[in-house]
Motif scaffolding. Structure first.
Motif, mmCIF file in Angstrom:
data_model
loop_
_atom_site.group_PDB
_atom_site.id
_atom_site.type_symbol
_atom_site.label_atom_id
_atom_site.label_comp_id
_atom_site.label_asym_id
_atom_site.label_seq_id
_atom_site.Cartn_x
_atom_site.Cartn_y
_atom_site.Cartn_z
ATOM 1 N N GLN A 1 50.892 35.903 39.743
ATOM 2 C CA GLN A 1 51.435 34.762 39.017
ATOM 3 C C GLN A 1 50.478 33.576 39.073
ATOM 4 O OE1 GLN A 1 55.066 34.773 41.271
ATOM 5 N NE2 GLN A 1 56.289 35.560 39.560
ATOM 6 N N ALA A 2 49.791 33.437 40.196
ATOM 7 C CA ALA A 2 48.848 32.331 40.344
ATOM 8 C C ALA A 2 47.520 32.605 39.650
ATOM 9 C CB ALA A 2 48.598 32.061 41.827
ATOM 10 N N ASP A 3 47.175 33.874 39.516
ATOM 11 C CA ASP A 3 45.872 34.237 38.948
ATOM 12 C C ASP A 3 45.996 35.506 38.112
ATOM 13 O OD1 ASP A 3 43.246 34.708 38.327
ATOM 14 O OD2 ASP A 3 42.551 34.964 40.398
ATOM 15 N N PRO A 4 46.346 35.381 36.828
ATOM 16 C CA PRO A 4 46.511 36.566 35.963
ATOM 17 C C PRO A 4 45.246 37.406 35.818
ATOM 18 C CG PRO A 4 47.510 34.620 34.962
ATOM 19 C CD PRO A 4 46.716 34.141 36.143
ATOM 20 N N SER A 5 44.095 36.853 36.176
ATOM 21 C CA SER A 5 42.866 37.647 36.074
ATOM 22 C C SER A 5 42.867 38.819 37.063
ATOM 23 C CB SER A 5 41.637 36.775 36.333
ATOM 24 O OG SER A 5 41.544 36.398 37.693
#
Length: 436
Positions: free
Chosen positions: A302-306
């Motif tokens: 959720q914090a980093d979709p990458s």
């Protein structure tokens, strides 16, 4: 090293023989639905990574559990064959029945997984272009539409659903059937037949008109016959009226200047219509199961979709839908200090290789940011999974559509795995969730 008893090859060196309880787990479909198989793999990797199983009712076979050995055997396709004996685990009784039904051949079907060179590369080339990244890029928008519709249906349940039965089974099924050219109204039939084929040993998934102890009955008397009947009609239509779908390619393909046989055409349809979606469903279900138990991993995404591509690779490693393939030794040879004889049978344990402590740090942990991730669930060498790029794309797109909309996720009951020694994965996954 070997001696003949009653026409069957029996291993005689005690230092190569796997303990009976572990050998029994290797052939027990129920062991693949709980932790027993991973406990057995862990023991084998540590104590007997290349050794012989002699379970009751089965011809003896070598068991390959280390990552490096699985890759090396997969690389040497001319020495370790797919077509000489069954490429999937079958009992001695089932093997005899198949050979009797098929005029001596050990195969009910003749798909790519049953072939070796020179046929394998020729038949693989028939459809390979369809599954290459450059062609799949043209399908991405349509796949995203399907994914978004699947996510919308899930979120419309009001916060609780069975993710496998309501999303994971149907999303990749719809993608593959659209590519193949199967009408949407026939998708439930394809799903049922797929579950009956791969779940023949599972009391909840097997065909009910065949006794569960004999999955061969379900296959030969019903499931494959039903697939044949359906795809014979589809194939005839595509020969008369070709379209821009994969069914038309298969129906009109030639090898060495001649149309492929009915057995090979029907086998091609069946492998695309089953493995083309079932393995992706399993990895998708496995991923959400892991995330529901690990809120910290969901928070990372959720914090980093990458990190989503990493989630895809980890879910494939974690679930490893294709648990085993069998290979046959083509000639007397030596491998890792063991003398192998021509026609010896070997079990490649992909789910073990994907938890090999020498390759993966904390292999029993699920990490969306695992790097490197040298998972081998798609195989290696000439038999590298034809649909690997499509599977990755489907999963990536689904998570891109779903994860940003999830706020919380947890289990709402006890998930269950299917019982199978070949292909298995989650069959129920009750979840509870809130949305952003």
């Amino acid at each position: 090293m070997f001696r003949r008893l009653g026409g069957l090859r029996r291993m005689t060196l005690s230092d190569t023989r796997i303990p009976g309880e572990i050998a029994a787990n290797l052939v027990d479909p129920a062991a693949y639905a709980d932790a027993r198989i991973h406990d057995s793999y862990r023991w084998l990797r540590a104590n007997a990574p290349l050794s012989v199983a002699e379970p009751d009712g089965f011809d003896p076979f070598w068991v390959v559990t280390r990552h490096a050995d699985i890759l090396e055997i997969s690389r040497q396709n001319g020495l370790f064959l797919s077509g000489a004996r069954s490429p999937t685990l079958v009992s001695a009784d089932v093997d005899a029945k198949v050979r009797a039904a098929m005029g001596g051949s050990p195969h009910l079907l003749r798909t790519l997984i049953h072939m070796d060179a020179p046929d394998h590369p020729k038949y693989r080339a028939m459809t390979q272009a369809w599954f290459m990244p450059q062609n799949l890029r043209g399908l991405e928008d349509r796949i995203r539409q399907i994914a978004r519709t699947s996510v919308d249906k899930m979120l419309a349940t009001g916060g609780e659903c069975d993710f496998v039965r309501q999303v994971a089974l149907h999303y990749p099924l719809h993608v593959v059937m659209e590519i193949l050219g199967v009408p949407e109204e026939d998708e439930p039939r394809m799903l049922t037949l797929t579950q009956e084929l791969f779940g023949a040993a599972d009391p909840e998934l097997s065909r009910k008109d065949a006794p569960p102890p004999d999955p061969m009955a379900a296959l030969s008397q019903g499931v494959i016959a039903d697939f044949y009947a359906y795809f014979s009609r589809l194939s005839a239509d595509r020969r008369a009226n070709p379209r821009g779908d994969l069914a038309s390619v298969i129906a009109n393909s030639q090898v060495d200047g001649q149309p492929i046989s009915e057995l090979e055409a029907m086998s091609y349809y069946i492998i695309v219509a089953t493995a083309g979606h079932d393995t992706t469903s399993s990895s998708t279900g496995g991923a959400l199961w892991a995330l529901a138990e690990r809120p910290g991993e969901l928070a990372k995404l959720q914090a980093d979709p990458s990190l989503i591509p990493g989630l895809v690779e980890e879910s494939i490693r974690w679930t490893t839908p294709v648990k085993t393939f069998m290979r046959t030794v083509a000639e007397d040879t030596e491998f890792e200090g063991r003398k192998l004889a021509k026609n010896d049978w070997m079990m490649l344990c992909y789910a073990s290789g994907n938890r090999d402590e020498s390759v993966f740090e904390d292999p029993d942990e699920f990490r969306v940011d695992r790097k490197p991730n040298k998972q081998l669930a798609f195989g290696y060498g000439a038999h590298l999974c034809l649909g690997q790029h499509l599977a990755r794309m489907e999963m990536r797109i689904l998570w891109e559509e779903l994860i940003p909309r999830l706020k919380t996720l947890e289990l709402a009951g006890e998930p269950k795995m299917s019982q199978a020694t070949f292909v298995n994965g989650p069959k129920t996954l009750p979840i509870r969730f809130t949305i952003q």
